[in-house]
Design an enzyme around this catalytic site. Structure first.
Site, mmCIF file in Angstrom:
data_model
loop_
_atom_site.group_PDB
_atom_site.id
_atom_site.type_symbol
_atom_site.label_atom_id
_atom_site.label_comp_id
_atom_site.label_asym_id
_atom_site.label_seq_id
_atom_site.Cartn_x
_atom_site.Cartn_y
_atom_site.Cartn_z
ATOM 1 N N GLY A 18 5.054 76.315 -19.985
ATOM 2 C CA GLY A 18 6.439 76.219 -19.541
ATOM 3 C C GLY A 18 6.925 77.514 -18.933
ATOM 4 N N GLY B 216 10.133 80.076 -19.314
ATOM 5 C CA GLY B 216 11.329 80.446 -20.039
ATOM 6 C C GLY B 216 12.311 81.183 -19.146
ATOM 7 N N GLY B 217 13.420 81.637 -19.723
ATOM 8 C CA GLY B 217 14.418 82.354 -18.942
ATOM 9 C C GLY B 217 13.934 83.711 -18.466
ATOM 10 C CB ALA C 214 8.258 85.401 -19.913
ATOM 11 C CD GLN C 215 4.278 82.053 -14.636
ATOM 12 O OE1 GLN C 215 3.767 83.119 -14.373
ATOM 13 N NE2 GLN C 215 3.870 80.918 -14.120
ATOM 14 C CG ASP D 103 19.073 79.822 -23.180
ATOM 15 O OD1 ASP D 103 19.891 79.024 -22.682
ATOM 16 O OD2 ASP D 103 17.948 80.035 -22.688
#
Length: 474
Positions: free
Chosen positions: A236, A238-239, A241-242, A349
């Protein structure tokens, strides 16, 4: 194996370049340290580099020698004191006209989260017209691009030169560039002492570039901290990072990039502040490898998907989640936020993508007299809150602090963010309300302002059915 050769051995090299034998010996010392990162090898290398600098620092032959500058960088890494070493370099005027000095120092500061200081180092080199100047300007331009991307991802409202956004005396944007810089500098003394934190001012040394890892990277082997990780695919984005799923010694882990030490700090705060029986609800980090160009956060992998995946499984077949499941997950989320906020931490978040599902491996039994205190396998069942890149540690701010700033997450901006008002825990509790609405109705919650009988206002969700129930933000 000793890494320091004798003076007689050094004398055997060219008398016109007395630094050269030292460079060969230092290279050997670095190779030995990589092969055997013991305290003995580290101390030996430190002494060797220190002796080299002491011997040649006043020699004008090497004042503008890039090779000697690299020895200073190794020394800087050995003692971990950037400021004092950089000041000594300036006093001795070592390579002040070389762009490599400013590029390397700025990269090191960026890796430490000192973004404004890194920006100032670039400007210092450009002002001094360090050569090659085009290389320095290009590095500075790429740095500004990276900062711009962080600004967009973190909802930072200033450029890298901006001051902390203070509104009144006690209002702060927790995601602004200067706030991020201040808190990272404040936590750095603790961060470097945490178990599992490994810092290096060098670039990531692996043969497989982390930036090249994509879904097509399945089964590639990358080496991190002396261990081999077999990439199983991208899990996935993220805000910050991968996230990649990887195996090491048959255990699945997650790997994150690029550099961002804050999340590792937040995981260690959770370790310290939460009761053991609650810890499994908040994710964990085994270690962090922090290089100048990347950071890799190694976490346990949960294979049952997220709450968003569970919601989507109903949406795709045109159905709604069963009410009993909605009730169960709502109780879980309320318990998570009560525990988290009681520990002085805000997630920032809170959305279904960041709530992973935990499934117990054993059969579950319910105590009808006290469901909330059910023990045994129930401790392994429920939700797990992850992705702490926007987390806020309230202990780093005065008790009366209120926050301004916008998370920029569509559908999860609390009322206070939408109306540019101060907020605190509302950023999480509003997210919980939205998740409950999505579980019940398969759509995000929309709100409208409605006058109340006492002259105030309610913020009511626009429900897809008639209801006499009134909601207000917590």
């Amino acid at each position: 194996m000793a890494v320091i050769s004798t003076n007689n051995q050094r004398a055997a090299f060219s008398p016109n370049d007395p630094l050269l034998p030292w460079l060969y010996t230092i290279k050997k010392g670095l190779d030995d340290l990589y092969a055997d990162p013991s305290q003995h090898q580290s101390v030996a290398l430190h002494k060797l580099v220190f002796d080299c600098i002491t011997t040649f620092k006043n020699n004008p032959q090497y004042q503008n020698d890039i090779r000697f500058l690299r020895v200073w960088f190794i020394y800087m890494d050995c003692i971990g004191d950037f400021d004092s070493v950089f000041k000594e370099i300036e006093v001795l005027r070592i390579c002040l006209k070389k762009s490599a000095l400013y590029e390397t120092c700025a990269t090191l500061l960026e890796a430490k989260g000192q973004l404004i200081d890194a920006h100032e180092i670039y400007l210092m080199g450009i002002t001094r017209n360090a050569e090659p100047i085009e290389s320095l300007k290009k590095a500075h331009s790429l740095f500004l691009e990276r900062m711009s991307n962080i600004v967009k991802k973190c909802s930072i409202h200033q450029n890298v030169n901006g001051d902390m956004r203070n509104i009144g005396n006690n209002r702060v944007d927790p995601w602004s560039a200067s706030t991020t810089k201040d808190v990272l500098q404040k936590i750095l003394p603790r961060l470097v002492k945490y178990d599992g934190y490994h810092f290096s001012s060098r670039n990531y040394p692996g043969k497989v570039a982390l930036s090249a890892l994509q879904n097509s990277s399945r089964n590639k082997i990358i080496k991190i901290g002396g261990r081999d990780y077999q990439i199983k695919g991208c899990a996935g984005q993220g805000g910050f990072a991968q996230v990649f799923k990887a195996y090491v010694n048959s255990d699945p882990d997650e790997i994150q990039a690029p550099p961002f030490p804050w999340e590792f700090y937040m995981y260690r705060q959770l370790d310290q502040r939460l009761p053991n029986e609650e810890r499994s609800r908040f994710g964990s980090a085994q270690k962090m490898h922090h290089y100048s160009d990347y950071s890799i956060l190694v976490c346990d992998y949960l294979s049952h998907g997220s709450l968003q995946d569970a919601i989507n499984s109903y949406v795709v077949v045109g159905q709604f989640m069963e009410e009993v499941s909605c009730i169960y997950y709502t109780i879980e989320m309320l318990h998570i936020l009560e525990t988290l906020h009681g520990a002085g931490i805000i997630h920032g978040d809170f959305k279904p993508d960041n709530l992973l599902i935990r499934n117990a491996s054993k059969d579950l039994t319910v105590d009808p007299e006290d469901f909330c205190r059910s023990r045994g396998p129930w401790q392994d069942q429920g939700l797990c809150l992850v992705d702490w890149g926007r987390g806020i540690d309230l202990s780093l701010f005065p008790a009366e602090t209120e926050f301004m700033g916008d998370c920029r997450t569509s559908g999860f901006r609390c009322v206070e963010m939408q109306e540019d008002k101060p907020w605190k825990f509302q950023v999480d509790t509003y997210g919980l309300c939205v998740i409950v609405h999505v579980m019940l109705h398969n759509k995000y919650m929309e709100i409208e302002k409605t006058a109340s009988s006492d002259g105030g206002y309610y913020h009511l969700p626009r429900l897809p059915f008639k209801s006499s129930v009134k909601f207000t933000t917590i």
